[in-house]
Design a protein around this motif. Structure first.
Motif, PDB file in Angstrom:
ATOM      1  N   UNK A 101       0.813  -1.215   0.000  1.00  0.00           N
ATOM      2  CA  UNK A 101       0.000   0.000   0.000  1.00  0.00           C
ATOM      3  C   UNK A 101       0.846   1.265   0.000  1.00  0.00           C
ATOM      4  N   UNK A 102       1.971   1.244   0.689  1.00  0.00           N
ATOM      5  CA  UNK A 102       2.803   2.447   0.837  1.00  0.00           C
ATOM      6  C   UNK A 102       4.250   2.126   0.487  1.00  0.00           C
ATOM      7  N   UNK A 103       4.558   1.879  -0.780  1.00  0.00           N
ATOM      8  CA  UNK A 103       5.904   1.434  -1.160  1.00  0.00           C
ATOM      9  C   UNK A 103       7.008   2.450  -0.885  1.00  0.00           C
ATOM     10  N   UNK A 104       6.663   3.728  -0.782  1.00  0.00           N
ATOM     11  CA  UNK A 104       7.686   4.741  -0.501  1.00  0.00           C
ATOM     12  C   UNK A 104       7.997   4.864   0.980  1.00  0.00           C
ATOM     13  N   UNK A 140       5.430  15.128   7.318  1.00  0.00           N
ATOM     14  CA  UNK A 140       5.486  14.161   6.216  1.00  0.00           C
ATOM     15  C   UNK A 140       5.089  12.769   6.694  1.00  0.00           C
ATOM     16  N   UNK A 141       5.632  12.371   7.853  1.00  0.00           N
ATOM     17  CA  UNK A 141       5.320  11.048   8.372  1.00  0.00           C
ATOM     18  C   UNK A 141       3.839  10.920   8.694  1.00  0.00           C
ATOM     19  N   UNK A 142       3.289  11.940   9.326  1.00  0.00           N
ATOM     20  CA  UNK A 142       1.866  11.910   9.662  1.00  0.00           C
ATOM     21  C   UNK A 142       0.998  11.795   8.428  1.00  0.00           C
ATOM     22  N   UNK A 143       1.340  12.523   7.389  1.00  0.00           N
ATOM     23  CA  UNK A 143       0.552  12.486   6.154  1.00  0.00           C
ATOM     24  C   UNK A 143       0.632  11.110   5.495  1.00  0.00           C
ATOM     25  N   UNK A 144       1.837  10.516   5.506  1.00  0.00           N
ATOM     26  CA  UNK A 144       1.999   9.212   4.865  1.00  0.00           C
ATOM     27  C   UNK A 144       1.304   8.113   5.666  1.00  0.00           C
ATOM     28  N   UNK A 145       1.341   8.212   6.986  1.00  0.00           N
ATOM     29  CA  UNK A 145       0.638   7.225   7.806  1.00  0.00           C
ATOM     30  C   UNK A 145      -0.875   7.375   7.654  1.00  0.00           C
ATOM     31  N   UNK A 251      15.930  10.343  -0.624  1.00  0.00           N
ATOM     32  CA  UNK A 251      14.673  11.005  -0.992  1.00  0.00           C
ATOM     33  C   UNK A 251      14.215  12.050   0.016  1.00  0.00           C
ATOM     34  N   UNK A 252      14.792  12.054   1.204  1.00  0.00           N
ATOM     35  CA  UNK A 252      14.396  12.921   2.304  1.00  0.00           C
ATOM     36  C   UNK A 252      12.969  12.614   2.779  1.00  0.00           C
ATOM     37  N   UNK A 253      12.483  11.431   2.463  1.00  0.00           N
ATOM     38  CA  UNK A 253      11.158  11.019   2.902  1.00  0.00           C
ATOM     39  C   UNK A 253      11.254  10.149   4.149  1.00  0.00           C
ATOM     40  N   UNK A 254      10.199  10.115   4.937  1.00  0.00           N
ATOM     41  CA  UNK A 254      10.194   9.228   6.100  1.00  0.00           C
ATOM     42  C   UNK A 254      10.288   7.772   5.668  1.00  0.00           C
ATOM     43  N   UNK A 255      10.881   6.959   6.520  1.00  0.00           N
ATOM     44  CA  UNK A 255      10.905   5.518   6.309  1.00  0.00           C
ATOM     45  C   UNK A 255      10.653   4.853   7.651  1.00  0.00           C
ATOM     46  N   UNK A 256       9.825   3.812   7.637  1.00  0.00           N
ATOM     47  CA  UNK A 256       9.523   3.063   8.853  1.00  0.00           C
ATOM     48  C   UNK A 256       9.892   1.597   8.622  1.00  0.00           C
ATOM     49  N   UNK A 257      10.218   0.885   9.709  1.00  0.00           N
ATOM     50  CA  UNK A 257      10.657  -0.501   9.569  1.00  0.00           C
ATOM     51  C   UNK A 257      10.345  -1.249  10.850  1.00  0.00           C
ATOM     52  N   UNK A 258      10.807  -2.508  10.929  1.00  0.00           N
ATOM     53  CA  UNK A 258      10.533  -3.359  12.099  1.00  0.00           C
ATOM     54  C   UNK A 258       9.042  -3.416  12.423  1.00  0.00           C
TER      55      UNK A 258
END
Length: 323
Positions: A101-104, A140-145, A251-258
């Motif tokens: 759903x959110x590949x970036x 940015x993170x809030x918008x992507x989540x 990319x200067x974009x947020x990234x989440x993991x784990x």
């Protein structure tokens, strides 16, 4: 991809909280055949080296050369035993669901599996993301989540997940439930059971837990799905905190993991708690809102979202005196 989750708290390599990582370092000093089989055909491994620090796993960067001569890195996480197998399988399914759903927003999950050289060693493999040491931009993170939550409704309308996912080393209870109240209660009971098993009996926690399950949770959560109100369970990462988020250097974009995903209330979260903090939060709720939801509603005029610590370092490490 980096493992920042313990970077600020870890001392020397391979040691966290003055305790050696259980997984021997030798398992990230070579590339197992089953890991190699998951890489693109014709991949030539140039180097494997420890990368980042994790509480319960060994993590490494695989530097490779592809058939066209390009250089490409991969991130490898290695665990052991049946519990470790569940951890990496749950992470792979979680990261795949997020990436679909959110590949970036997440690294590309590639595979999970078991070493050919030892059936007790298991791995998670994904793309390598070069991350900065900075936390992501909160807007940015809030918008992507928010976008993720808007576009990922539970496939069966229930709360849960298709496979067990883990908070640290603890398997969450993720069997499908019809209501948020029942599902959240199950999550909390599982964590508290592990807390008691790890830390021993605690009369105060026992009494607070009784109040939590009999008064606080029913009165705060039940109104969210009664009287014509309804929640649509959404896909959530399950463990968003500063150790599992970063910024992609390219990319200067947020990234989440784990990820430890659930279909849950979209505003639910799991913080980085401490045993005593969990008791403080339950004590606060029990004392401030003895009448449960009705007291909250009179004061706030709105429906609440309960956010309570679901995990803790003492539980995961397994010793009373190790903090």
């Amino acid at each position: 991809m980096t493992e920042r989750e313990s970077g600020e708290k870890a001392g020397e390599k391979g040691v966290v909280w003055d305790k050696d990582i259980d997984v021997p370092e030798k398992w990230i000093q070579f590339v197992d055949d089953n890991v190699l089989a998951k890489l693109p055909p014709g991949t030539r491994v140039k180097n494997i080296s420890a990368h980042g620090v994790s509480y319960w796993t060994r993590t490494a960067e695989l530097q490779t050369e592809q058939t066209d001569g390009s250089l490409l890195s991969f991130f490898l996480k290695v665990t052991q035993n049946d519990n470790g197998k569940g951890m990496v399988s749950g992470e792979f399914v979680s990261m795949t669901a997020l990436h679909n759903t959110a590949p970036k927003l997440v690294p590309v999950p590639i595979a999970w599996g078991t070493y050919a050289t030892d059936s007790n060693i298991h791995f998670f493999l994904c793309s390598f993301v070069d991350m900065t040491d900075d936390l992501p931009d909160p807007n940015k993170l809030g918008a992507m989540l928010a976008d993720l939550h808007q576009r990922t409704v539970s496939p069966n309308g229930k709360y849960g997940f298709s496979v067990p996912t883990y908070q640290g080393t603890i398997p969450q209870r993720v069997d499908w439930q019809d209501t948020w109240e029942v599902f959240f209660s199950n999550l909390m009971r599982r964590i508290l059971d592990h807390e008691l098993a790890s830390q021993g009996p605690d009369e105060e926690l026992k009494q607070l837990s009784k109040t939590l399950f009999e008064k606080v949770i029913p009165r705060l959560l039940r109104p969210l799905e009664t009287g014509g109100r309804k929640i649509q369970p959404r896909l959530v990462h399950g463990d968003i905190w500063d150790g599992n988020t970063s910024t992609d250097a390219a990319t200067d974009l947020p990234v989440i993991f784990d990820a430890t995903c659930l279909y849950a209330h979209n505003e639910s979260k799991s913080d980085d708690p401490i045993h005593n903090l969990a008791k403080q939060e339950m004590r606060y709720l029990a004392e401030k809102y003895p009448e449960g939801y009705e007291g909250w509603a009179r004061e706030n005029g709105e429906l609440p979202v309960v956010q309570i610590c679901l995990n803790g370092p003492k539980i995961c490490i397994g010793g009373k005196d190790e903090l």
